[in-house]
Design a protein around this motif. Structure first.
Motif, short mmCIF file in Angstrom:
data_model
loop_
_atom_site.label_atom_id
_atom_site.label_comp_id
_atom_site.label_asym_id
_atom_site.label_seq_id
_atom_site.Cartn_x
_atom_site.Cartn_y
_atom_site.Cartn_z
N LEU A 1 0.82 -1.22 0.00
CA LEU A 1 0.00 0.00 0.00
C LEU A 1 0.85 1.27 0.00
CD1 LEU A 1 -2.54 -1.02 2.83
CD2 LEU A 1 -2.79 -1.36 0.37
N TYR A 2 2.19 1.08 0.11
CA TYR A 2 3.08 2.23 0.32
C TYR A 2 3.58 2.80 -1.00
CZ TYR A 2 6.91 4.86 2.50
OH TYR A 2 7.76 5.84 2.91
N ARG A 3 3.29 4.08 -1.22
CA ARG A 3 3.79 4.75 -2.42
C ARG A 3 3.95 6.25 -2.14
NH1 ARG A 3 0.10 3.81 -7.09
NH2 ARG A 3 0.19 1.70 -6.30
N ASP A 4 5.06 6.82 -2.61
CA ASP A 4 5.32 8.26 -2.47
C ASP A 4 5.15 8.74 -1.02
OD1 ASP A 4 5.72 8.36 -5.20
OD2 ASP A 4 3.62 8.85 -5.61
N ASP A 5 5.82 8.06 -0.08
CA ASP A 5 5.81 8.43 1.34
C ASP A 5 4.43 8.39 1.99
OD1 ASP A 5 8.54 8.90 1.26
OD2 ASP A 5 8.23 10.95 0.54
N ALA A 6 3.52 7.61 1.42
CA ALA A 6 2.17 7.53 2.01
C ALA A 6 1.62 6.12 1.83
CB ALA A 6 1.24 8.53 1.33
N LEU A 7 0.63 5.79 2.68
CA LEU A 7 -0.12 4.56 2.43
C LEU A 7 -1.37 4.94 1.66
CD1 LEU A 7 0.06 2.78 5.92
CD2 LEU A 7 1.26 2.12 3.81
N LEU A 8 -1.63 4.25 0.58
CA LEU A 8 -2.81 4.56 -0.23
C LEU A 8 -3.91 3.56 0.13
CD1 LEU A 8 -1.17 5.29 -3.71
CD2 LEU A 8 -1.63 6.86 -1.82
N LEU A 9 -4.97 4.08 0.71
CA LEU A 9 -6.00 3.19 1.27
C LEU A 9 -7.31 3.31 0.52
CD1 LEU A 9 -5.52 4.18 5.03
CD2 LEU A 9 -4.29 2.43 3.73
N ASP A 10 -7.94 2.17 0.25
CA ASP A 10 -9.33 2.26 -0.20
C ASP A 10 -10.23 2.10 1.02
OD1 ASP A 10 -9.57 -0.48 0.21
OD2 ASP A 10 -9.03 -0.95 -1.86
N GLU A 11 -11.51 2.39 0.82
CA GLU A 11 -12.45 2.44 1.97
C GLU A 11 -12.46 1.12 2.75
OE1 GLU A 11 -14.16 5.14 3.24
OE2 GLU A 11 -12.80 6.11 1.83
N GLN A 12 -12.41 -0.01 2.03
CA GLN A 12 -12.49 -1.31 2.71
C GLN A 12 -11.26 -1.57 3.57
OE1 GLN A 12 -13.30 -0.74 -0.39
NE2 GLN A 12 -14.88 -2.12 -1.19
N ALA A 13 -10.09 -1.13 3.08
CA ALA A 13 -8.84 -1.44 3.79
C ALA A 13 -8.63 -0.53 5.00
CB ALA A 13 -7.66 -1.32 2.84
N LYS A 14 -9.30 0.61 4.99
CA LYS A 14 -9.01 1.65 5.99
C LYS A 14 -9.11 1.16 7.44
CE LYS A 14 -10.58 5.85 4.70
NZ LYS A 14 -11.59 6.89 4.79
#
Ligand SMILES: Nc1ncnc2c1ncn2[C@@H]1O[C@H](COP(=O)(O)OP(=O)(O)OP(=O)(O)O)[C@@H](O)[C@H]1O
Ligand SMILES: [Mg+2]
Length: 302
Positions: free
Chosen positions: A248-261
């Protein structure tokens, strides 16, 4: 018929000659709700607003405005609809006060309301000057004052903040909130996405006369599949001890979809003791560009 609705529009199509300006557009706006009408230049926004005003009869489809079918009505003036057109133009030899008094007389509104609005809109000092001496923003303020003169039950605003300074734009959205609280349904057509983002209940995104998406900001966000960015100063350390987050890690952030949050937040806070983080949801502008991009891929919209 649902009496809580300010507007109900179903399967609206409109042709100008051979050209299809609106193609099967449906939406509903409740009383007390604000809808943003979004779309590229020529998408059909102003045409849709003119249909809700009864100025254009759609080629087909059903429109109910404040529980009335506009095209069966003998006297549309009885409906309490406020309208700010995209290009405000009044007779420019009249003064601001004369213009508002003229509309007040037409709408049966007392002149004390004119006085109050001129004051609230910061136009009192220019009330006795001819409109031709007004700046663009001053004309826009006068246009908005005219639109809300009779305390409308439906307010249709076509690009209301064009030419307004930031304080005046904030004031305008404050007024819209007041009207909403009194049960007015509001439809705002605008290209100023960051400005409207926190002032709407629902959005309708049009492209080439078709509705690409409609719903609350949360629904539009979910349907777009765009991700929320989670950032934290501790994220790099966490990645070292929680490799399952690496995907989930890209460009110094975790990119989350609603289900994964929920699961990721639990992992970070409970197992990694990370409490210093911020979540950045996709902005309305990102959502808009996503839908426009999709439409361009399918149909070649620029
Ligand atoms: N009276 C008319 N006769 C012919 N075509 C028209 C007429 N009015 C609008 N159109 C066309 O219908 C389409 C939609 O126009 P509309 O004014 O509704 O767009 P809009 O979404 O409000 O755009 P903008 O953001 O530029 O204000 C455009 O292609 C426009 O040229
Ligand atoms: Mg327009």
């Amino acid at each position: 018929m649902n009496p809580s609705l300010a507007v109900s529009a179903h399967h609206i199509r409109h042709h100008f000659g051979e050209f299809a300006a609106l193609n099967d557009v449906s939406f509903e706006v409740e009383r007390g709700q604000t809808m943003a009408l979004l779309g590229h230049n020529g998408a059909g926004k102003s045409t849709l607003i003119k249909i809700m005003l009864g100025l254009i009869k759609p080629t087909s489809g059903e429109v109910t405005v404040l529980d009335k079918n506009l095209f069966n009505l003998t006297n549309r003036a009885d409906l309490k609809i406020g309208y700010l057109p995209e290009n405000v133009s009044f007779y420019d030899k009249l003064t601001g006060k004369e213009i508002l008094n003229y509309f007040a007389a037409l709408k049966g509104v007392k002149s004390v309301r004119v006085k109050q609005l001129l004051q609230e809109f910061g136009l009192e000092y220019a009330q006795d000057r001819a409109l031709k001496t007004y700046s663009k923003g001053m004309k826009q303020r006068l246009g908005f004052a005219q639109a809300i003169l009779s305390e409308p039950e439906l307010l249709l605003l076509d690009e209301p903040t064009v030419g307004l300074d930031p304080v005046a734009s904030k004031f305008l959205y404050g007024k819209i909130t007041e009207l909403k609280q009194q049960g007015c349904g509001v439809i705002v057509c605008t290209h100023e996405l960051s400005l409207i983002e926190n002032n709407i209940d629902i959005g309708l995104i049009l492209a080439k006369g078709k509705a690409l998406a409609t719903g609350s900001l949360a629904q539009l966000r979910l349907a777009s599949g765009l991700k929320t960015r989670l950032t934290s100063p501790q994220l790099k350390q966490v990645m070292a001890i929680q490799p399952k987050l690496a995907a989930l890690y890209r460009d110094d952030a975790l990119l989350l979809d609603e289900q994964a949050k929920p699961e990721v937040l639990k992992l970070l806070t409970q197992e990694c003791q990370v409490y210093d983080f911020s979540l950045q949801q996709p902005a309305l502008a990102e959502i808009y560009h996503f839908y426009m991009g999709q439409c361009a891929q399918v149909e070649g919209v620029s």
